[in-house]
Design a protein around this motif. Structure first.
Motif, PDB file in Angstrom:
ATOM      1  N   LEU A 151       5.887   9.212 -11.751  1.00 48.26           N
ATOM      2  CA  LEU A 151       5.812   8.479 -13.022  1.00 48.26           C
ATOM      3  C   LEU A 151       6.202   7.022 -12.777  1.00 48.26           C
ATOM      4  O   LEU A 151       5.743   6.132 -13.476  1.00 48.26           O
ATOM      5  CB  LEU A 151       6.747   9.113 -14.066  1.00 48.26           C
ATOM      6  CG  LEU A 151       6.455  10.583 -14.418  1.00 48.26           C
ATOM      7  CD1 LEU A 151       7.348  11.038 -15.579  1.00 48.26           C
ATOM      8  CD2 LEU A 151       4.991  10.811 -14.773  1.00 48.26           C
ATOM      9  N   HIS A 152       7.042   6.793 -11.743  1.00 50.23           N
ATOM     10  CA  HIS A 152       7.473   5.440 -11.409  1.00 50.23           C
ATOM     11  C   HIS A 152       6.535   4.762 -10.423  1.00 50.23           C
ATOM     12  O   HIS A 152       6.944   3.923  -9.664  1.00 50.23           O
ATOM     13  CB  HIS A 152       8.903   5.463 -10.871  1.00 50.23           C
ATOM     14  CG  HIS A 152       9.103   6.430  -9.744  1.00 50.23           C
ATOM     15  ND1 HIS A 152       9.047   7.781  -9.909  1.00 50.23           N
ATOM     16  CD2 HIS A 152       9.345   6.238  -8.435  1.00 50.23           C
ATOM     17  CE1 HIS A 152       9.255   8.380  -8.750  1.00 50.23           C
ATOM     18  NE2 HIS A 152       9.425   7.457  -7.832  1.00 50.23           N
ATOM     19  N   LYS A 153       5.300   5.147 -10.373  1.00 54.15           N
ATOM     20  CA  LYS A 153       4.303   4.342  -9.664  1.00 54.15           C
ATOM     21  C   LYS A 153       3.114   4.192 -10.596  1.00 54.15           C
ATOM     22  O   LYS A 153       2.716   3.103 -10.946  1.00 54.15           O
ATOM     23  CB  LYS A 153       3.860   5.010  -8.357  1.00 54.15           C
ATOM     24  CG  LYS A 153       4.841   4.829  -7.232  1.00 54.15           C
ATOM     25  CD  LYS A 153       4.395   5.517  -5.963  1.00 54.15           C
ATOM     26  CE  LYS A 153       5.474   5.351  -4.901  1.00 54.15           C
ATOM     27  NZ  LYS A 153       5.222   6.191  -3.718  1.00 54.15           N
ATOM     28  N   GLY A 155       5.609   9.971   5.131  1.00 49.92           N
ATOM     29  CA  GLY A 155       6.705  10.610   5.853  1.00 49.92           C
ATOM     30  C   GLY A 155       7.487  11.635   5.058  1.00 49.92           C
ATOM     31  O   GLY A 155       8.092  12.551   5.632  1.00 49.92           O
ATOM     32  N   THR A 156       7.479  11.495   3.733  1.00 55.87           N
ATOM     33  CA  THR A 156       8.228  12.466   2.934  1.00 55.87           C
ATOM     34  C   THR A 156       7.617  13.861   3.019  1.00 55.87           C
ATOM     35  O   THR A 156       8.318  14.848   2.817  1.00 55.87           O
ATOM     36  CB  THR A 156       8.288  12.043   1.450  1.00 55.87           C
ATOM     37  OG1 THR A 156       6.971  11.714   1.012  1.00 55.87           O
ATOM     38  CG2 THR A 156       9.210  10.865   1.248  1.00 55.87           C
ATOM     39  N   ASN A 157       6.315  13.964   3.310  1.00 59.85           N
ATOM     40  CA  ASN A 157       5.666  15.282   3.328  1.00 59.85           C
ATOM     41  C   ASN A 157       6.245  16.196   4.407  1.00 59.85           C
ATOM     42  O   ASN A 157       6.768  17.281   4.076  1.00 59.85           O
ATOM     43  CB  ASN A 157       4.144  15.158   3.478  1.00 59.85           C
ATOM     44  CG  ASN A 157       3.433  14.580   2.255  1.00 59.85           C
ATOM     45  OD1 ASN A 157       2.218  14.522   2.205  1.00 59.85           O
ATOM     46  ND2 ASN A 157       4.179  14.113   1.260  1.00 59.85           N
ATOM     47  N   GLY A 208       0.809  -1.220   0.000  1.00 58.10           N
ATOM     48  CA  GLY A 208       0.000   0.000   0.000  1.00 58.10           C
ATOM     49  C   GLY A 208       0.836   1.261   0.000  1.00 58.10           C
ATOM     50  O   GLY A 208       1.945   1.282   0.526  1.00 58.10           O
ATOM     51  N   SER A 209       0.288   2.313  -0.606  1.00 55.08           N
ATOM     52  CA  SER A 209       0.957   3.596  -0.760  1.00 55.08           C
ATOM     53  C   SER A 209       2.232   3.483  -1.590  1.00 55.08           C
ATOM     54  O   SER A 209       3.106   4.335  -1.506  1.00 55.08           O
ATOM     55  CB  SER A 209       1.281   4.252   0.595  1.00 55.08           C
ATOM     56  OG  SER A 209       1.766   5.561   0.384  1.00 55.08           O
ATOM     57  N   CYS A 210       2.344   2.449  -2.395  1.00 56.91           N
ATOM     58  CA  CYS A 210       3.548   2.287  -3.205  1.00 56.91           C
ATOM     59  C   CYS A 210       3.243   1.905  -4.645  1.00 56.91           C
ATOM     60  O   CYS A 210       4.124   1.961  -5.494  1.00 56.91           O
ATOM     61  CB  CYS A 210       4.453   1.206  -2.610  1.00 56.91           C
ATOM     62  SG  CYS A 210       5.446   1.845  -1.269  1.00 56.91           S
ATOM     63  N   CYS A 261      -0.590  19.072  -3.233  1.00 54.51           N
ATOM     64  CA  CYS A 261      -1.231  17.763  -3.278  1.00 54.51           C
ATOM     65  C   CYS A 261      -0.199  16.703  -3.641  1.00 54.51           C
ATOM     66  O   CYS A 261       0.549  16.858  -4.606  1.00 54.51           O
ATOM     67  CB  CYS A 261      -2.372  17.801  -4.290  1.00 54.51           C
ATOM     68  SG  CYS A 261      -3.442  16.400  -4.155  1.00 54.51           S
ATOM     69  N   ASP A 262      -0.145  15.653  -2.816  1.00 55.66           N
ATOM     70  CA  ASP A 262       0.773  14.539  -3.069  1.00 55.66           C
ATOM     71  C   ASP A 262       0.070  13.548  -3.993  1.00 55.66           C
ATOM     72  O   ASP A 262      -0.802  12.802  -3.573  1.00 55.66           O
ATOM     73  CB  ASP A 262       1.140  13.894  -1.726  1.00 55.66           C
ATOM     74  CG  ASP A 262       2.135  12.746  -1.873  1.00 55.66           C
ATOM     75  OD1 ASP A 262       2.174  12.115  -2.947  1.00 55.66           O
ATOM     76  OD2 ASP A 262       2.870  12.477  -0.900  1.00 55.66           O
ATOM     77  N   GLY A 263       0.469  13.564  -5.259  1.00 50.13           N
ATOM     78  CA  GLY A 263      -0.190  12.709  -6.266  1.00 50.13           C
ATOM     79  C   GLY A 263       0.652  11.505  -6.638  1.00 50.13           C
ATOM     80  O   GLY A 263       0.594  11.034  -7.773  1.00 50.13           O
ATOM     81  N   ALA A 264       1.450  11.004  -5.658  1.00 46.41           N
ATOM     82  CA  ALA A 264       2.334   9.872  -5.956  1.00 46.41           C
ATOM     83  C   ALA A 264       1.558   8.693  -6.529  1.00 46.41           C
ATOM     84  O   ALA A 264       1.999   8.046  -7.475  1.00 46.41           O
ATOM     85  CB  ALA A 264       3.081   9.447  -4.690  1.00 46.41           C
ATOM     86  N   ASN A 265       0.416   8.425  -5.937  1.00 43.29           N
ATOM     87  CA  ASN A 265      -0.408   7.302  -6.399  1.00 43.29           C
ATOM     88  C   ASN A 265      -1.684   7.878  -6.996  1.00 43.29           C
ATOM     89  O   ASN A 265      -2.614   8.215  -6.294  1.00 43.29           O
ATOM     90  CB  ASN A 265      -0.726   6.380  -5.217  1.00 43.29           C
ATOM     91  CG  ASN A 265       0.546   5.978  -4.482  1.00 43.29           C
ATOM     92  OD1 ASN A 265       1.304   5.155  -4.937  1.00 43.29           O
ATOM     93  ND2 ASN A 265       0.786   6.630  -3.345  1.00 43.29           N
TER      94      ASN A 265
HETATM   95  C1  LIG Z   1       6.029   6.919  -2.845  1.00 48.21           C
HETATM   96  C2  LIG Z   1       5.452   8.098  -2.251  1.00 48.21           C
HETATM   97  C3  LIG Z   1       6.192   9.275  -2.119  1.00 48.21           C
HETATM   98  C4  LIG Z   1       7.693   9.390  -2.426  1.00 48.21           C
HETATM   99  O1  LIG Z   1       8.083   8.973  -3.689  1.00 48.21           O
HETATM  100  P1  LIG Z   1       9.650   8.621  -3.957  1.00 48.21           P
HETATM  101  O2  LIG Z   1       9.778   8.502  -5.421  1.00 48.21           O
HETATM  102  O3  LIG Z   1       9.897   7.333  -3.244  1.00 48.21           O
HETATM  103  O4  LIG Z   1      10.467   9.731  -3.401  1.00 48.21           O
HETATM  104  C5  LIG Z   1       5.561  10.386  -1.610  1.00 48.21           C
HETATM  105  N1  LIG Z   1       4.269  10.339  -1.220  1.00 48.21           N
HETATM  106  C6  LIG Z   1       3.514   9.208  -1.314  1.00 48.21           C
HETATM  107  C7  LIG Z   1       2.086   9.233  -0.882  1.00 48.21           C
HETATM  108  C8  LIG Z   1       4.079   8.046  -1.831  1.00 48.21           C
HETATM  109  O5  LIG Z   1       3.351   6.938  -1.907  1.00 48.21           O
END
Ligand SMILES: *Cc1c(COP(=O)(O)O)cnc(C)c1O
Length: 485
Positions: free
Chosen positions: A263-265, A166-168, A70-72, A237-241
């Motif tokens: 782009l890598h998710k 945690g990156t936020n 999850g979240s990845c 907005c964190d749009g990672a996923n």
């Molecule tokens: C993966 C992820 C990140 C960080 O992405 P990285 O490419 O690993 O730096 C940030 N926010 C969320 C919600 C994520 O799932």
């Protein structure tokens, strides 16, 4: 059961390659350059191939099984896009080449920027950041530059919901801000009353994830962005996923001012191997001047009757935050994202989201009688359970995760988000079949039953791997890749 690793395979005198005959006059090497003891393993080619193939099979990968982290967003990425990214026209060019000789590559980047602008509803896009966290940094530097440019210098706080990745908060701190945490309410949303108390003229912005890291849609998102905007702050907005929103809603219409995409998710570059990645960052019209340089731009050339289009790198943005990576980022990742978008099309992208959400809800409903749900709501692309029921039997979430390895599955994300006790965060993604989901569900039900009837079996898992429980923190922080003591 995998055989224990036979690590020392070397046998004196065995060789795996043959050097060509000497075809230059023989002359002695200078004494200082001669190595008398090489300390290399001596193996035949066959043994080397077997050794590394065996190692690769011990490792769990997305190509061999279900990986519901999850979240990845660990999903299958079509091989077609790898093939496209390897075309000589893309790999045999250099960033320092004259622009006129790389028009195709520039056009691809330009069009990708436009597609991502449409997907996010945010018209300005930079492809330069090379990771998700790097996109966050870029976006938060833009927010800082925006406030400073307006002479609004008193804003020192960034609000971050307590469920955030945690990156936020780390990003906010790297940009020089103080983080203030916003609690969640009983439905797993940002607590609007608490937000009202926190949002004032000291706030630079709020870092929002929607669907949030509980896999839930922020039901009050419009009110949340209104509160922050009224206080003069911006919404990051964190749009990672993004695979719950594609083709369904844009972050812009939900109030986002700045957003990064992984782009890598979401967009067809495998994720989890340590890179290369792409953290494309998108912004509203007002924030375009602050985006990094260079930007990929287009201009019309030629005279009437002989018009032509030319793509170029644009550096002429005086209040830009400047470059955040070498040249324009990881080009190969962009090619894959472009191929993915073109091969799916608008309808296909919407189906990605529909299937990702359907798969997560299927798991949620099939496991809800076996594992506790902290927030009993329809989820989006991932669902979060708590292992509390099992913990009361002495079986913890980590044990459940390890037992899943025995049953052939990569564990889901565990102990995150931090706001859920004994969290198990499952993201099936859109690329898994119902048969795979059913097999995973059966394994999870079996573990719930084992926790009641034979807890020691779960507590002592995994039983099928060459190494049992690792000190994962030390393994990650002090990585030791040497084969010799
Ligand atoms: C993966 C992820 C990140 C960080 O992405 P990285 O490419 O690993 O730096 C940030 N926010 C969320 C919600 C994520 O799932």
């Amino acid at each position: 059961m995998i055989e224990p690793l036979l690590f020392e395979l070397s046998s004196p005198g065995r060789v795996g390659c043959r050097l060509p005959d000497l075809d230059v006059p023989e002359s002695p090497l200078p004494e200082g350059l001669i190595r008398r003891e090489l300390c290399l393993p001596e193996l035949s080619e066959r043994e080397v191939v077997q050794h590394f193939t065996r190692l690769s099979q011990i490792n769990f990968g997305i190509d061999t099984g279900f990986y519901p982290l999850g979240s990845c967003t660990m999903k299958y990425n079509p091989r077609l896009h790898e093939d496209v990214a390897r075309l000589a026209g893309f790999t045999q060019i250099h960033p320092s080449q004259n622009e006129s000789t790389v028009q195709g590559a520039l056009q691809l980047m330009f069009e990708l920027q436009r597609y991502l602008a449409e997907i996010t509803g945010l018209p300005g896009v930079s492809l330069q950041p090379v990771a998700g966290a790097h996109g966050e940094l870029t976006g938060m530097l833009i927010i800082r530059a925006y406030h400073l440019e307006r002479g609004d210098e008193g804003r020192s706080i960034v609000l971050v919901p307590d469920s955030a990745h945690g990156t936020n908060p780390a990003t906010a701190v790297m940009c020089g801000y103080t983080v203030s945490s916003v609690p969640s309410d009983r439905r797993g949303n940002i607590d609007v009353r608490e937000l009202e108390k926190l949002a004032d003229e000291r706030v630079a912005g709020l870092m929002l994830t929607n669907p949030n890291t509980l896999g839930l849609f922020e039901e009050d998102v419009l009110r949340v962005s209104e509160i922050v905007h009224e206080s003069g702050g911006l919404i990051y907005c964190d749009g990672a996923n993004m695979n719950a929103l594609l083709g369904v809603a844009t972050p812009a219409e939900l109030g986002a001012d700045v957003l990064h995409l992984n782009l890598h998710k979401t967009f067809s570059t495998p994720h989890g191997g340590g890179g290369p990645g792409g953290g494309a960052t998108a912004v509203t019209r007002d924030l375009i001047p602050f985006l990094p340089v260079p930007r990929v731009a287009r201009r019309e050339t030629g005279e009437a009757g002989k018009e032509d289009t030319e793509y170029y790198l644009d550096y002429e943005w005086p209040v830009s935050i400047g470059p955040v990576a070498g040249f324009y980022g990881n080009f190969g990742v962009m090619v894959k994202a472009y191929a993915y978008l073109r091969s799916l099309g608008a309808q296909g992208l919407r189906e990605v989201s529909e299937n990702a959400v359907l798969n997560a809800n299927y798991i949620l409903h099939q496991l809800r009688d076996y594992y506790q749900l902290s927030y009993d709501r329809t989820c989006l692309h991932e669902c979060v359970f708590s292992g509390n029921t099992q913990a009361s039997l002495g079986v913890h979430t980590l044990d459940i995760a390890k037992r899943l390895i025995d049953l052939g599955f990569h564990p889901p994300t565990v102990y995150f988000p931090l706001t859920v006790d004994e969290a198990l965060m499952i993201e099936p993604t859109e690329t898994e079949s119902v048969e795979t989901l059913d097999a995973f569900i059966a394994a999870m039900r079996q573990i719930a039953w084992e926790a009641e009837t034979d807890p020691e079996l779960v507590r002592s898992a995994p039983h099928s791997t060459p190494v049992m429980r690792l000190d994962e923190v030390t393994a990650a922080r002090k990585l030791d890749l040497r084969w010799q003591r």
